[in-house]
Design a protein around this motif. Sequence first.
Motif, PDB file in Angstrom:
ATOM      1  N   MET A   1       0.840  12.800  -7.547  1.00  0.00           N
ATOM      2  CA  MET A   1       0.121  12.101  -8.623  1.00  0.00           C
ATOM      3  C   MET A   1      -1.357  11.980  -8.277  1.00  0.00           C
ATOM      4  N   SER A   2      -2.193  12.003  -9.315  1.00  0.00           N
ATOM      5  CA  SER A   2      -3.613  11.707  -9.112  1.00  0.00           C
ATOM      6  C   SER A   2      -3.766  10.205  -8.934  1.00  0.00           C
ATOM      7  N   PRO A   3      -4.884   9.747  -8.346  1.00  0.00           N
ATOM      8  CA  PRO A   3      -5.084   8.294  -8.179  1.00  0.00           C
ATOM      9  C   PRO A   3      -4.990   7.528  -9.497  1.00  0.00           C
ATOM     10  N   LEU A   4      -5.582   8.075 -10.575  1.00  0.00           N
ATOM     11  CA  LEU A   4      -5.535   7.377 -11.865  1.00  0.00           C
ATOM     12  C   LEU A   4      -4.105   7.293 -12.400  1.00  0.00           C
ATOM     13  N   THR A   5      -3.345   8.388 -12.247  1.00  0.00           N
ATOM     14  CA  THR A   5      -1.960   8.381 -12.706  1.00  0.00           C
ATOM     15  C   THR A   5      -1.123   7.403 -11.890  1.00  0.00           C
ATOM     16  N   ALA A   6      -1.363   7.375 -10.586  1.00  0.00           N
ATOM     17  CA  ALA A   6      -0.626   6.461  -9.716  1.00  0.00           C
ATOM     18  C   ALA A   6      -0.908   5.005 -10.098  1.00  0.00           C
ATOM     19  N   ILE A   7      -2.166   4.691 -10.392  1.00  0.00           N
ATOM     20  CA  ILE A   7      -2.521   3.325 -10.793  1.00  0.00           C
ATOM     21  C   ILE A   7      -1.846   2.982 -12.116  1.00  0.00           C
ATOM     22  N   ARG A   8      -1.884   3.934 -13.060  1.00  0.00           N
ATOM     23  CA  ARG A   8      -1.347   3.662 -14.399  1.00  0.00           C
ATOM     24  C   ARG A   8       0.172   3.570 -14.410  1.00  0.00           C
ATOM     25  N   VAL A   9       0.843   4.419 -13.655  1.00  0.00           N
ATOM     26  CA  VAL A   9       2.298   4.515 -13.729  1.00  0.00           C
ATOM     27  C   VAL A   9       3.000   3.640 -12.705  1.00  0.00           C
ATOM     28  N   VAL A  10       2.392   3.480 -11.525  1.00  0.00           N
ATOM     29  CA  VAL A  10       3.071   2.790 -10.435  1.00  0.00           C
ATOM     30  C   VAL A  10       2.527   1.384 -10.194  1.00  0.00           C
ATOM     31  N   ILE A  11       1.223   1.265 -10.047  1.00  0.00           N
ATOM     32  CA  ILE A  11       0.619  -0.004  -9.607  1.00  0.00           C
ATOM     33  C   ILE A  11       0.554  -1.026 -10.741  1.00  0.00           C
TER      34      ILE A  11
ATOM     35  N   ARG B   1       0.826  -1.213   0.000  1.00  0.00           N
ATOM     36  CA  ARG B   1       0.000   0.000   0.000  1.00  0.00           C
ATOM     37  C   ARG B   1       0.857   1.257   0.000  1.00  0.00           C
ATOM     38  N   GLY B   2       2.064   1.104   0.528  1.00  0.00           N
ATOM     39  CA  GLY B   2       2.949   2.273   0.575  1.00  0.00           C
ATOM     40  C   GLY B   2       3.286   2.814  -0.802  1.00  0.00           C
ATOM     41  N   GLN B   3       3.235   1.967  -1.822  1.00  0.00           N
ATOM     42  CA  GLN B   3       3.514   2.414  -3.185  1.00  0.00           C
ATOM     43  C   GLN B   3       2.485   3.454  -3.635  1.00  0.00           C
ATOM     44  N   MET B   4       1.224   3.182  -3.359  1.00  0.00           N
ATOM     45  CA  MET B   4       0.174   4.127  -3.720  1.00  0.00           C
ATOM     46  C   MET B   4       0.284   5.399  -2.885  1.00  0.00           C
ATOM     47  N   GLU B   5       0.534   5.234  -1.608  1.00  0.00           N
ATOM     48  CA  GLU B   5       0.637   6.401  -0.727  1.00  0.00           C
ATOM     49  C   GLU B   5       1.798   7.293  -1.147  1.00  0.00           C
ATOM     50  N   ALA B   6       2.921   6.662  -1.514  1.00  0.00           N
ATOM     51  CA  ALA B   6       4.082   7.444  -1.947  1.00  0.00           C
ATOM     52  C   ALA B   6       3.779   8.196  -3.238  1.00  0.00           C
ATOM     53  N   ALA B   7       3.092   7.538  -4.162  1.00  0.00           N
ATOM     54  CA  ALA B   7       2.746   8.193  -5.428  1.00  0.00           C
ATOM     55  C   ALA B   7       1.827   9.382  -5.204  1.00  0.00           C
ATOM     56  N   LEU B   8       0.841   9.220  -4.329  1.00  0.00           N
ATOM     57  CA  LEU B   8      -0.069  10.326  -4.031  1.00  0.00           C
ATOM     58  C   LEU B   8       0.664  11.464  -3.327  1.00  0.00           C
ATOM     59  N   ALA B   9       1.625  11.076  -2.472  1.00  0.00           N
ATOM     60  CA  ALA B   9       2.393  12.094  -1.762  1.00  0.00           C
ATOM     61  C   ALA B   9       3.252  12.917  -2.715  1.00  0.00           C
ATOM     62  N   LEU B  10       3.644  12.315  -3.825  1.00  0.00           N
ATOM     63  CA  LEU B  10       4.437  13.023  -4.824  1.00  0.00           C
ATOM     64  C   LEU B  10       3.579  13.905  -5.728  1.00  0.00           C
TER      65      LEU B  10
END
Length: 510
Positions: free
Chosen positions: A413-423, A402-411
């Motif tokens: 990123m929007s939720p959709l961008t975080a899902i597309r680029v990170v998850i 879950r930390g991957q999503m939290e880190a992306a949002l902290a940087l």
Amino acid sequence: MNPRWLLIAFALLIATPVGAQDKKPPLRWGTDPTGGAPYVYKEGDKFVGFEVELADYLAKELGRESKMVTGDWDKLPELLGKPADDANGIDIVLNGYELREDLEKQYPSTVPYYVYRLGLVIHKDNAEAIEGWSDLKRPKGKDEKRTVGVLIGSAAHEYMKSDVFGDKIDLKINPDVATVIGLVEQKRLDATVQDLPAAVYYIKHGKDIVLCDEPRKPGYYVILTRAKDKELREQLNAAIKKGIKDGTLKKIYDKYGLWNEDQERLLYWTEQPWPPFKVEMEEESTNSKVNWEQMFKELLRAAGMTVYLAIASFPIAMFIGLLVGLGRVYGPLWLRIPLGIYVEFLRGTPLLLQLYCVFYMLPQIDPHLTLTPLQAGILGLAINYSAYEAENYRAGIQSIPRGQMEAALALGMSPLTAIRVVIVPQAVRVVIPPVTNDFIALFKDTSVCSVILITELTRKYNELYNFNRDYIVQLAFITAGLYLLMSYPMSLLARWLERRMGTQAAGGHR
């Protein structure tokens, strides 16, 4: 000895039913009731048909009880090889089996009990375009062949794939006569070629179909037996001849509207030496008749169709599966519930049933939903496998910390961008092995598409086997080898992708 005991013994002897000690076993006859009328079909809670009545008559003449044993039409001869105490074993095959030289070698036949011809059945709206047999060979449109349906393994099948028509038509094979007739009624097939008894029945009880041109290629219905059952064959021959002479068979055939002038010469044929050709039993004589090069080419073309179905359907399944997997993990409750039902419904129902729904049922709901066999096959496979891919991706997504999503949002990123680029990229790496396994499984499941008139590798194997029963092992070996050649490279590709993506992932973490 006491006379009283003699009297008692005599009384017991005469009280024992005659033949109780040597009661004859039932006459087990193999049939496929799904083939339908007028041969064997269900009316109410019992089976009827002219062959049901014929079997009853023959059993009565032999002093035995008639017992129907069901099986797939093109596999009925195999039931003759089962042990006598096997519940699925049979004594004879009685189900509109035409006299064929290849079958005669293994399963000697009785004298004929019916003379049939092949009838050309079309929709009445096609009467101007198809006036006779020769019109089947004319293109329907630019580079578009006419579609003709036949029963697999039948004389019609053999005739329509011969040099007379061959590659001039688009031949569609199915194990069910009623299904093929229904497709002609819906104008989804241009024509079907069927034995005259079936053609006459369905024209009488069907909708908007007619017999086109004169029937051709007369042949004989015979009963198949085991090679060792010579005495049984002789008894059946005697019963058939008696039934013809005393009018019993005519009475049965008249009841179903099947008596015609061809049957007037039936007695003549039963009195001729049978079979009317020399059966060559030597291996050398059969080898020369088998065109292995041609059969291998046919299997290779069918393998091409298998590859096409798999490659066309699986990317669609992966895309839908990814969207469903994301929706089940990140979507709101109102979306997660229907997506969960979607997955469980598709995983909990057979692929065969789903293909039936896509190809046969959707046009009944709306004619605009009519699909070609190839379109229905690709769509059906894609929808079915999308459920399995959805679960693969869901598991892959949930395996990402879950930390991957939290880190992306902290940087930022929007939720959709975080899902597309990170998850998603990380989840894809995780699911490579199960996705590859599903793709290999899809290669084999393409065989189910044969029920919607697609000739892929397994269907072609069954087709060739029906006319080359002496070579089941060789054909099976070639078919299995082709499946292996298609699936094994995918396993190698999956391992390469795992190593490459694993290396990239490790490099990224450094």
